[in-house]
Design a protein around this motif. Structure first.
Motif, short mmCIF file in Angstrom:
data_model
loop_
_atom_site.label_atom_id
_atom_site.label_comp_id
_atom_site.label_asym_id
_atom_site.label_seq_id
_atom_site.Cartn_x
_atom_site.Cartn_y
_atom_site.Cartn_z
N ALA A 146 0.86 -1.12 0.10
CA ALA A 146 0.13 -0.17 -0.09
C ALA A 146 0.90 1.17 -0.04
O ALA A 146 0.44 2.07 -0.71
CB ALA A 146 -0.87 -0.07 1.09
N ASN A 147 2.30 1.19 0.78
CA ASN A 147 2.88 2.49 0.72
C ASN A 147 3.73 2.38 -0.75
O ASN A 147 3.59 3.83 -1.05
CB ASN A 147 4.10 2.24 1.94
CG ASN A 147 3.51 1.98 3.21
OD1 ASN A 147 2.35 2.50 3.53
ND2 ASN A 147 4.08 1.65 4.09
N ALA A 148 3.85 1.39 -1.21
CA ALA A 148 4.36 1.43 -2.67
C ALA A 148 3.41 2.14 -3.58
O ALA A 148 3.76 3.12 -4.37
CB ALA A 148 5.01 0.23 -3.29
N MET A 149 1.95 1.59 -3.46
CA MET A 149 0.90 1.97 -4.39
C MET A 149 1.04 3.74 -4.24
O MET A 149 0.69 4.40 -5.18
CB MET A 149 -0.29 1.48 -4.12
CG MET A 149 -1.19 1.50 -5.16
SD MET A 149 -2.68 0.61 -4.77
CE MET A 149 -2.37 -0.87 -4.84
N ALA A 150 0.81 4.14 -2.63
CA ALA A 150 0.79 5.60 -2.81
C ALA A 150 1.77 6.45 -3.47
O ALA A 150 1.69 7.31 -4.06
CB ALA A 150 0.93 5.91 -1.24
N ILE A 151 2.98 5.82 -3.23
CA ILE A 151 4.23 6.60 -3.83
C ILE A 151 4.05 6.49 -5.51
O ILE A 151 4.12 7.60 -6.26
CB ILE A 151 5.57 5.80 -3.67
CG1 ILE A 151 5.84 6.07 -2.17
CG2 ILE A 151 6.73 6.51 -4.54
CD1 ILE A 151 6.88 5.73 -1.64
#
Ligand code: SF4
Length: 369
Positions: A146-151
């Motif tokens: 999810a953190n990767a997706m936000a970036i």
């Protein structure tokens, strides 16, 4: 309710406890590396159903607990800046740094937002173009996608005022550190089902073969956990050392391909310090060069290289399985969930916190509460 009640079925749990008793012939130490499992074990008293020969050890399965002081200090420093909206999961708000916590920054007027998803931080950044929005990215392999997706999303829409302070860590290097220690007591691991849902368990096969020990990928409900323990004991008694998947309703050997692909795109493995443990090689996820402009350390300066100050805390020994919370002289008096001194008391998923919450009788007996 289907899928809830059936995994809380007390007769089925008792039946597995009986099966464990019937096959157990000697002492075995089994470590779970998942805060959710630790919480469920202590809350439901699963360890107390087991024969005396089986000891459950509570490993480094709580990402809040293992986030080191220097990263918490950096979060507090960034959150205190004038032009910053600092976003975090709620359980990081009261984790103590060297001097205070994020709640202290909020009560002093800082703009802190408690979120359930890093994607909400993107929306906040879009709505506040004059401010820097920083998301505190903690967690294991579970939260990293999810953190990767936000970036990736920020990159796609050309967002300039968003960044992530990364404290993400990977479980297998911590398991390997425990196994390679001279004082290792672990005979078998229960691997965390949610982590393996993302990562799969091929890496665990390497660990299992290298150290000749059973690893059972296990879910979180009482029936999952007691079955996982049974599978681990059965392997130990048979002299087998394999990876078995108790949580097959969610975990595939190869993991979640899409999640792994975006993690690989956005992050790179780095050495990282774990609170209570020290530095573990290749155990952290940092933001890769390609997405460096979304790295809060690029915008606000690097995290200071200081060591933990939990001097009287033995959480490192608890996380590596050589001690239990009751072995700590500060447990329940100087150190409580309201005033945590160390890693394993700061979150409800930490072993000390779970023992404090669910072992009241034991505390009373020990004259600690
Ligand atoms: S009770 Fe507190 S001081 Fe003791 S090991 Fe647990 S967290 Fe550390």
């Amino acid at each position: 309710m289907k899928y809830i009640d059936e995994y809380h079925n007390t007769e089925a749990v008792a039946a597995f406890a009986g099966k464990i008793k019937s096959i157990g012939s000697r002492k075995w130490n089994i470590m779970e590396v998942c805060g959710g499992q630790t919480h469920a074990i202590v809350r439901h008293g699963l360890d107390q159903l087991l024969p005396d020969e089986i000891t459950l050890l509570h490993g480094p399965g709580c990402p809040v607990c293992v986030t080191p002081v220097n990263i918490v200090d950096k979060a507090i420093e960034i959150a205190g800046r004038q032009n910053v909206i600092f976003c975090s999961f709620g359980d990081m708000m009261r984790v103590p740094g060297s001097d205070g916590d994020l709640f202290g920054v909020k009560s002093a007027g800082g703009d802190l937002r408690v979120l359930y998803s890093p994607l909400d931080a993107i929306r906040i950044a879009e709505e506040n173009s004059g401010k820097e929005v920083v998301f505190f990215g903690i967690g294991f392999e579970t939260t990293a996608p999810a953190n990767a997706m936000a970036i990736l999303w920020a990159d796609q829409i050309g967002l300039e005022n968003f960044s992530v302070l990364s404290a993400m860590v990977l479980i297998p290097p911590a398991m390997e550190l425990i196994l390679s220690s001279r004082s290792n007591k672990v005979d078998a691991f229960l691997a965390a089902g949610h982590v393996c849902t993302v990562s799969g368990y091929e890496q665990y096969e390497v660990l299992s073969q290298s150290y000749s020990l059973p690893i059972v990928v296990t879910g979180f409900e009482p029936l999952d956990i007691i079955q996982g323990i049974y599978m681990a004991v059965a392997q130990l008694e048979d002299g087998r050392a394999e990876v078995e998947n108790q949580y097959s309703r969610s975990v595939k050997r190869e993991g979640n391909f899409a999640a792994l692909r975006i993690m690989q795109e956005v992050f790179t493995a780095v050495d990282r310090t774990w609170r209570g443990f020290g530095m573990i090689k290749s155990s952290g996820l940092a933001i890769s060069d390609k997405y460096r402009r979304y790295d809060a350390e690029e915008k606000f300066g690097k995290v200071d290289d200081i060591s933990d100050k939990d001097s009287e805390c033995i959480s490192g020994d608890i996380l590596s399985g050589t001690k239990k919370p009751f072995d700590c002289h500060a447990f329940g008096n100087k150190c409580t969930p309201d005033n945590p001194l160390g890693a394993t008391m700061v979150s409800s998923e930490g072993a000390c916190s779970a023992y404090y919450s669910y072992r009241n009788l034991d505390l009373k007996k020990a004259g600690l509460k």
